[in-house]
Design a protein around this motif. Structure first.
Motif, PDB file in Angstrom:
ATOM      1  N   THR A  26       8.794  21.116  58.556  1.00  0.00           N
ATOM      2  CA  THR A  26       9.469  21.737  59.696  1.00  0.00           C
ATOM      3  C   THR A  26       9.955  23.144  59.327  1.00  0.00           C
ATOM      4  O   THR A  26       9.848  24.071  60.138  1.00  0.00           O
ATOM      5  N   GLU A  34       5.529  17.142  67.168  1.00  0.00           N
ATOM      6  CA  GLU A  34       6.335  16.637  66.063  1.00  0.00           C
ATOM      7  C   GLU A  34       6.202  15.126  65.990  1.00  0.00           C
ATOM      8  O   GLU A  34       6.428  14.427  66.984  1.00  0.00           O
ATOM      9  N   ASP A  86      13.634  17.221  64.699  1.00  0.00           N
ATOM     10  CA  ASP A  86      12.654  18.248  64.351  1.00  0.00           C
ATOM     11  C   ASP A  86      12.193  19.004  65.599  1.00  0.00           C
ATOM     12  O   ASP A  86      12.038  20.225  65.562  1.00  0.00           O
ATOM     13  N   GLU A 121       2.947  18.150  63.233  1.00  0.00           N
ATOM     14  CA  GLU A 121       3.684  17.686  62.048  1.00  0.00           C
ATOM     15  C   GLU A 121       3.639  16.168  62.020  1.00  0.00           C
ATOM     16  O   GLU A 121       4.226  15.490  62.857  1.00  0.00           O
TER      17      GLU A 121
HETATM   18 MG   LIG Z   1      10.154  17.597  59.583  1.00  0.00          MG
END
Ligand SMILES: [Mg+2]
Ligand SMILES: Nc1nc2c(ncn2[C@@H]2O[C@H](COP(=O)(O)OP(=O)(O)OP(=O)(O)O)[C@@H](O)[C@H]2O)c(=O)[nH]1
Ligand SMILES: [Zn+2]
Ligand SMILES: [Zn+2]
Lengths: 114, 293
Positions: B116, B136, B144, B189
């Motif tokens: 992140t 995320e 996040d 992510e």
């Molecule tokens: Mg993260």
């Protein structure tokens, strides 16, 4: 524990095939798992025990074939079974090789009584 | 949550656009029943392939009188990839990205390696030049996604509950929420985990594995699958090198022996040291996105 997702995928595929053949129980399932597939066979076997419950695989004999890995040396193209994650080519000592076998993760065949 | 398989009702996967918290989507792709009173009759065993191919699971191979018993036994050769569904959906995502000239990058690492932080710094630096969109993935919380939202980039949070990786169908659903523009960079992510995300193709163009110098320099050989399936490796937190026993050359050597095609960046998301090479690569790569004819 991605083996759980893998186990559930296996059950799902077998269920689909059982439905196609209009059977509600499968007697044998044979699975190929390569040593480089990222799946830990013991963990998969454990996950399958849960995943098969109340499915067509509930009483199936599950056979897991472990497929050995094979690497191909980047320098001399020699093919060998790596004894380690970072195996050195036994022919020329080169450090880098490509994996050409052992990533298998597939259902080979199923059996059922019609 | 169902204690046996972690797929219980309370553990649904949710997809949330922060700031629009009423718009969300629940997925539960593998519903199945659990009957606590039932016993499993499955028998598993494994053996090495080089030990031979004969499997006799039944004792019915004597050709005695009871032949009728397995007259109806049918064998179906499937040869079907267990991850075929995910792989097909990943290819659909990939086609969507290619059609809109979107460069998708799947970020994977152990928890806390700096995924992140890298995104925050990258977006802040390049947002005038590159439209960024972020997905995320975390088991819980919108933390996040909220950090990314503060940079101004559009973001969708996938909460996987007990799930330890993103898969192609979650990304597919998140894409419907996110509506990524053409010629953008989509950063995904993944859940902080160096094992499970390795097996699940999301349709990305690049897989970027991050290790930080506070981890062991033998990470690449402890978690080879992740390093083998990635094409970029960032070594983060180089500002801490004076304080830790991390040998960068050794880590790179290990990583290359697992995957000789890896491209490395050594940087500190905190101090900014080494970030320019990463920014340059990113800008060059979008120009180079393959346009197939
Ligand atoms: Mg993260
Ligand atoms: N010293 C130092 N700390 C860093 C650096 N990059 C990230 N951190 C710190 O490391 C911690 C974790 O960073 P995150 O960016 O949240 O890591 P992450 O990989 O997104 O973590 P998860 O999403 O929980 O898996 C935070 O406290 C960051 O401030 C760096 O380059 N140097
Ligand atoms: Zn997992
Ligand atoms: Zn060689």
């Amino acid at each position: 524990m991605h083996e759980l997702s893998i186990a559930m995928n296996i059950v799902e595929i077998v269920e689909e095939n059982a439905a196609t053949h209009e059977v509600n129980s499968v007697s044998d399932v044979e699975i190929d798992v390569g040593r480089m597939s990222g799946v830990v066979i013991d963990a998969l076997r454990f996950a399958l025990e849960e995943a098969v419950k109340s499915s067509v695989m509930e009483s199936a004999t599950i056979c897991i074939n472990e497929i050995p890995a094979k690497s191909k040396c980047l320098a001399c193209s020699h093919e060998f079974e790596p004894n380690d994650i970072i195996a050195v080519c036994p022919e020329c000592g080169h450090l880098y090789a490509d994996i050409i076998n052992g990533k298998e993760l597939k259902i080979k065949k199923i059996k059922f009584l019609e | 949550m169902c204690g046996t398989c972690g797929c219980g009702q309370e553990d649904k996967i949710s997809i949330t656009r922060p700031g629009k918290e009423n718009q969300h989507d629940h997925i539960h792709s593998h519903e199945h029943e659990h009957d606590g009173s039932k016993h499993s009759h499955s028998h598993t065993h494994s053996h090495s392939h080089d030990e031979g191919h004969e499997h006799h699971h039944h004792d019915e191979h004597d050709h005695g009188d009871h032949h009728h018993h397995h007259e109806h036994e049918k064998e179906i050769v499937l040869e079907q990839d267990v991850l075929q569904k995910n792989n097909l959906l990943a290819e659909r995502n990939r086609g969507y990205f290619e059609g809109r000239n979107i460069m998708a990058i799947n970020l994977v690492s152990s928890p806390g390696s700096g995924k992140t932080s890298l995104l925050e710094k990258t977006i802040t630096k390049l947002k005038e030049e590159i439209p960024f969109y972020i997905i995320e993935g975390d088991q819980q919380t919108l933390n996040d996604a909220n950090r990314i939202m503060a940079t101004g980039a559009p973001v969708v949070q996938i909460n996987t509950g007990s799930g330890c990786h993103l898969d192609a169908s979650m990304v597919n659903r998140a894409l419907k929420e996110l509506d990524v523009s053409e010629d953008a960079v989509l950063m995904i992510e993944n859940v902080g985990n160096l094992v499970c995300p390795a097996m699940f193709d999301l349709g990305e163009a690049h897989r970027l594995v991050i290790i930080s110098v506070t981890e062991g320099d033998d990470k690449p050989i402890k978690y080879p699958d992740m390093f083998r399936s990635s094409d970029i490796c960032i070594i983060n937190k180089t500002d801490l090198l004076p304080y830790v026993d991390f040998d960068i050359e050794k880590a790179k050597d290990y990583a290359l022996r697992v995957n000789h095609q890896l491209k490395f960046f050594e940087l500190s998301a905190k101090s900014g040291e080494g970030m320019d090479a990463w920014f340059t690569w990113l800008k060059e790569s979008i120009k180079k996105q393959p346009i197939e004819d």
